[in-house]
Design a protein around this motif. Structure first.
Motif, short mmCIF file in Angstrom:
data_model
loop_
_atom_site.label_atom_id
_atom_site.label_comp_id
_atom_site.label_asym_id
_atom_site.label_seq_id
_atom_site.Cartn_x
_atom_site.Cartn_y
_atom_site.Cartn_z
N GLY A 1 0.83 -1.20 0.00
CA GLY A 1 0.00 0.00 0.00
C GLY A 1 0.86 1.25 0.00
O GLY A 1 2.06 1.19 0.32
N GLY A 2 0.26 2.37 -0.35
CA GLY A 2 1.01 3.61 -0.42
C GLY A 2 1.54 4.06 0.92
O GLY A 2 2.69 4.51 1.03
N ALA A 3 0.72 3.97 1.97
CA ALA A 3 1.17 4.39 3.29
C ALA A 3 2.32 3.51 3.78
O ALA A 3 3.25 3.99 4.43
N GLU A 4 2.25 2.22 3.48
CA GLU A 4 3.31 1.30 3.90
C GLU A 4 4.60 1.59 3.13
O GLU A 4 5.70 1.52 3.70
N ARG A 5 4.47 1.91 1.85
CA ARG A 5 5.64 2.28 1.05
C ARG A 5 6.30 3.53 1.64
O ARG A 5 7.53 3.61 1.76
N GLN A 6 5.48 4.50 2.06
CA GLN A 6 6.02 5.73 2.62
C GLN A 6 6.63 5.50 4.00
O GLN A 6 7.57 6.18 4.40
N PHE A 7 6.08 4.55 4.74
CA PHE A 7 6.66 4.19 6.04
C PHE A 7 8.10 3.72 5.86
O PHE A 7 9.01 4.15 6.58
N VAL A 8 8.31 2.84 4.88
CA VAL A 8 9.67 2.37 4.59
C VAL A 8 10.53 3.51 4.06
O VAL A 8 11.72 3.62 4.39
N ALA A 9 9.92 4.39 3.25
CA ALA A 9 10.66 5.54 2.73
C ALA A 9 11.15 6.44 3.86
O ALA A 9 12.26 6.99 3.80
N LEU A 10 10.37 6.60 4.92
CA LEU A 10 10.78 7.41 6.06
C LEU A 10 11.98 6.77 6.75
O LEU A 10 12.96 7.46 7.09
N VAL A 11 11.92 5.46 6.97
CA VAL A 11 13.04 4.77 7.62
C VAL A 11 14.30 4.92 6.77
O VAL A 11 15.40 5.21 7.28
N ARG A 12 14.16 4.76 5.47
CA ARG A 12 15.31 4.92 4.57
C ARG A 12 15.86 6.35 4.63
O ARG A 12 17.08 6.56 4.68
N ALA A 13 14.96 7.32 4.64
CA ALA A 13 15.39 8.72 4.68
C ALA A 13 16.15 9.02 5.97
O ALA A 13 17.16 9.74 5.96
N LEU A 14 15.70 8.47 7.09
CA LEU A 14 16.40 8.67 8.36
C LEU A 14 17.79 8.06 8.32
O LEU A 14 18.76 8.67 8.80
N CYS A 15 17.89 6.87 7.74
CA CYS A 15 19.20 6.22 7.63
C CYS A 15 20.14 7.06 6.76
O CYS A 15 21.31 7.27 7.10
N GLU A 16 19.63 7.53 5.63
CA GLU A 16 20.46 8.31 4.72
C GLU A 16 20.82 9.68 5.30
O GLU A 16 21.82 10.29 4.90
N ALA A 17 20.01 10.15 6.26
CA ALA A 17 20.30 11.43 6.89
C ALA A 17 21.35 11.30 8.00
O ALA A 17 21.71 12.30 8.62
N GLY A 18 21.81 10.07 8.24
CA GLY A 18 22.88 9.88 9.20
C GLY A 18 22.45 9.40 10.57
O GLY A 18 23.29 9.29 11.47
N VAL A 19 21.15 9.10 10.77
CA VAL A 19 20.72 8.57 12.05
C VAL A 19 21.31 7.17 12.23
O VAL A 19 21.25 6.34 11.32
N ASP A 20 21.88 6.92 13.39
CA ASP A 20 22.50 5.63 13.68
C ASP A 20 21.44 4.52 13.57
O ASP A 20 20.40 4.56 14.24
N ARG A 21 21.70 3.54 12.73
CA ARG A 21 20.74 2.45 12.53
C ARG A 21 20.46 1.68 13.83
O ARG A 21 19.40 1.09 13.99
N GLU A 22 21.43 1.67 14.73
CA GLU A 22 21.23 0.99 16.01
C GLU A 22 20.14 1.68 16.84
O GLU A 22 19.58 1.07 17.74
N ASN A 23 19.86 2.95 16.53
CA ASN A 23 18.86 3.70 17.28
C ASN A 23 17.51 3.75 16.58
O ASN A 23 16.61 4.47 17.02
N ILE A 24 17.36 3.00 15.48
CA ILE A 24 16.08 2.97 14.76
C ILE A 24 15.44 1.59 14.94
O ILE A 24 16.01 0.57 14.54
#
Length: 777
Positions: free
Chosen positions: A393-416
């Protein structure tokens, strides 16, 4: 004593035992045996004889004491173990039942009756332990006990199927159901199980056909089947079919608890209130209320949030279940000044859950916070993102997009950390799971987490017990996860997750809470169940550490108006598109279309009523009359209307229609289209419009939700935006007039629009500002 004397004593004891058993004096036989000196080790046959006779006569406690003495004396055999297991099963002591069978026969018994008992015991134990959470069974045990199984009885088959079904092994459950239907063709329970499983899988046409057959052929289960059919038609928004089923139910001589259930399902509050008053009077003169019906009514009302009506019924001395009474007692109505007992029926009607708990700081007070708490910080700390599932679904796709965006922004993956309520593979709730796993963050399947101490603190438990069932079942597993992780930020995604995340965050005193309402309000979407959450969601905005967001400006305005708050109180977190894979499609599509080639009109959406798939088909069919070239429609998605769409396409002469499900690769989705068409009646910010434009495709859609915010609107590359109530004929004419310039236009304005306004960098920046308490972007 010599051998002869021993034999004589044995014979005397045996004769006396036979006489006592013949006179049905099994307690005396037990006492005589104990005093005879014939120990289980010396004369096991005598002990087994009395135990067997007592068991056959229905004196099960005496038989159990005899078998227990044998067991302690290390006298064990298959018969003793099976009888003990049956005894424990009958007393609902499922743990000891499993222990006895596994001790005698092993964890996977070869003996059919032992396997049947063990399977039933594990299934019943799972049901008994459900409590405040949804029924789940252990997948490892389910697979172990059902591998190459041969059913001993129909009950064995039913338990085996349920073990698999509630462990998430849906396809295996279907296979066993077919096996059971072949072995027990006259047992309609297996047709019913198949119907439930097909519904779980989203195969609604098949589920409806099965339930319809049960309703037409089974007197015993007709009522249950009709209720299931009404729920399915209601879910599919097939109003006419649902009304026909409702009419059948209303014409039946329904017991009062079932009439109340129907009123709840149909959203008929006045009928519900009249029936509750009738129940309080003891039922109708010709249909007096039975004790079990009173228990069922109380449970129904509590699970639907009508806690005031349950209180009122208690004051009328109607029988209620122990669960309901314990819940009311824990809430202390009448014992606290802020929880007065309703003085009238009208007051009882207005006392709903979770509304009566508001404000939460009064119902479940936490540690007082200093002025300015929680303040801002430069780093978000540990983040927990929560969603219902990862279905396609679109909302689920965007949910994953948010996680990816946080990772690419430098947030430590251990904290996600990511918490998901449902990841059932067989129900396709894990569609985006591979994408999420590839990001290297910690994923928590809330339905399958094992909790070492399932007890809730008193102040948490009494709140959970009093919640409607949907919130109650979600809150418990999330509470345990939050207690384990102690996140600095909880981010609930979509209305259902947001509601329960807010409750858990309050109880856990979480520092920052972001609740993303991914679409238009429940009122706009006509979602009666979610509309009931309005007071709860509104109360969250009174808390300084809570932020509510939507994914478009229009969506934020819609929520602000619905919740009666200022527009600035609802923020915006835009959708995000990783432009790279879509831009590659745009490059590949350059100059590939020939003027006389068929026009490939594409759609990517869920095959459900709010997407108006039949209008989509009508529009494409009408478009053929305005073009000199062939039109080839292709649809990507899945949903309850798939079969109906295929039939309708055939009626419209769209024999070239291609329906494809389960596809997520942009190259396959969009490279085979010339234009994307979306005819939804309700939308947030449609991902498909963003993705199609990122591929350089011209797009056409209706002016609903955040559509206008999601499309490029300048020059020949602009999208076509039509009126919400446009007809197929007018839509087709508008598309035909717009399309030549749109197809000839450069694709880069569309790609650039998406890159500028919907990049992952923008989304990550918005999210991190909320997480760190730095306000809106």
């Amino acid at each position: 004593m010599d051998q002869g004397s021993l034999l004589e004593q044995f014979a005397q004891v045996r004769r006396q035992l036979m006489t006592l058993c013949a006179k049905d004096r099994y307690s005396a036989a037990h006492m005589f045996l104990v005093g005879s000196g014939m120990t289980p080790s010396a004369a096991p046959g005598l002990w087994e004889y009395v135990a067997r006779r007592a068991n056959e006569a229905g004196h099960h406690p005496i038989a159990h004491e005899l078998r227990k003495t044998l067991w302690k004396s290390d006298i064990r055999n298959d018969d003793i173990a099976l009888q003990e297991a049956q005894y424990f099963l009958g007393r609902k002591d499922y743990e000891n039942c499993c222990f006895v069978i596994e001790a005698q026969f092993g964890s996977v018994p070869d003996y059919p009756m032992a396997l049947a008992l063990l399977t039933r015991a594990y299934m019943l134990m799972a049901r008994s332990q459900t409590g405040l959470s949804r029924l789940r069974t252990n997948r490892e045990i389910a697979l172990r006990l059902t591998r190459a199984v041969i059913f001993a009885t129909a009950d064995h088959a039913a338990a085996a199927i349920d073990l698999l079904r509630f462990s998430g092994e849906i396809d295996r459950a279907i296979a066993l159901t077919q096996q059971a239907r072949n072995e027990f063709p006259d047992d309609i329970r297996f047709q019913m199980r198949e119907a439930r499983i097909e519904e779980q899988k989203g195969q609604f046409d098949r589920a409806i056909a099965l339930w319809s057959n049960v309703a037409d052929t089974s007197d015993r289960y007709r009522l249950e089947a009709l209720f299931k059919l009404y729920g399915l038609y209601n879910r599919l928004e097939q109003e006419t079919a649902g009304q026909k089923i409702a009419a059948r139910l209303l014409l039946m001589e329904l017991p009062i608890d079932r009439r109340i259930q129907l009123a709840l399902l149909m959203g008929q509050p006045k009928v519900l209130h009249a029936l509750v008053k009738l129940a309080a009077l003891g039922g109708a003169s010709d249909a007096p209320l039975h004790f079990e019906q009173g228990l069922a009514i109380g449970d129904l009302l509590l699970d639907h949030g009508y806690i005031g009506l349950v209180l009122w019924l208690r004051r009328q001395r109607m029988p209620l279940s122990d669960r309901v009474k314990a819940t009311l007692d824990a809430c202390q109505f009448g014992d606290r000044p802020d929880r007065a007992m309703p003085d009238s029926f009208e007051e009882a009607v207005s006392l709903r859950s979770p509304d009566f708990m508001l404000p939460l700081d009064r119902f479940a007070p936490r540690t007082p916070k200093p002025p300015g708490w929680p303040g801002s910080r430069s780093d978000p700390g540990r983040i927990l993102l929560v969603n219902s599932s990862l279905k396609a679904g679109g909302a689920e796709r965007q949910f994953v997009a948010l996680v990816r965006a946080l990772c690419e922004a430098g947030v430590d993956r251990e904290n996600i950390h990511v918490g998901l309520f449902n990841l059932d593979e067989d129900r396709r709730m894990d569609h985006f799971l591979p994408d999420l796993r590839a990001l290297g963050v910690k994923i928590h399947d809330l339905a399958r987490r094992q909790v070492s101490n399932p007890q809730l603190p008193h102040d948490v438990g009494h709140m959970v017990n009093a919640l409607p069932s949907q919130l109650k079942y979600d809150l418990r597993p999330l509470w345990y996860l939050v207690q384990e992780l102690r996140p600095n930020v909880i981010h609930g995604w979509q209305d259902r997750s947001a509601a329960v995340c807010g409750l858990v965050a309050h109880l856990a005193e979480t520092e920052r809470v972001v609740l993303s309402m991914r679409n238009m309000t429940p009122q706009t979407r006509y979602d009666r169940n979610l509309m009931a959450l309005k007071p709860l969601l509104s109360s969250y905005l009174e808390k300084p550490n809570f932020v509510l967001t939507a994914n478009s400006k229009l969506g934020a305005t819609d929520y602000a108006e619905w919740l009666n708050v200022r527009q600035v109180d609802v923020g915006v977190m835009t959708n995000a598109v990783d432009i790279a894979p879509f831009a590659r499609v745009a490059e590949l599509k350059k100059a590939t279309r020939l003027n006389d080639a068929p026009l490939r009109v594409g759609g990517v959406f869920r095959f459900a009523l709010n997407k108006r798939p039949l209008l989509w088909l009508e529009t494409v069919a009408a478009l053929r009359n305005h073009l000199d070239i062939d039109v080839e429609p292709r649809l990507y998605g899945e949903g309850p209307m798939e079969a109906e769409m295929q039939r309708y396409a055939d009626d419209l002469g769209l024999g070239s229609l291609r329906l494809v499900s389960g596809e997520a690769d942009p190259a396959k989705l969009y490279s085979d289209m010339d234009v994307l068409l979306l005819m939804s009646r309700v939308e947030g910010v449609p991902n498909v419009l963003l993705e199609a434009q990122a591929c350089g495709l011209p797009v056409a859609a209706c002016r609903v939700g955040g559509v206008e915010e999601a499309v490029q609107n300048r020059g020949d590359s602009a999208a076509l935006v039509m009126e919400p109530d446009v007809s197929a004929a007018i839509a087709a004419k508008s598309i035909a007039e717009w399309l030549p310039n749109a197809l000839a236009a450069e694709h880069f304005p569309r790609v650039g629009f998406v890159r500028t306004h919907f990049s992952p960098e923008v989304l990550a920046k918005q999210a991190l500002r909320y997480y760190c308490g730095q306000g809106d972007v």
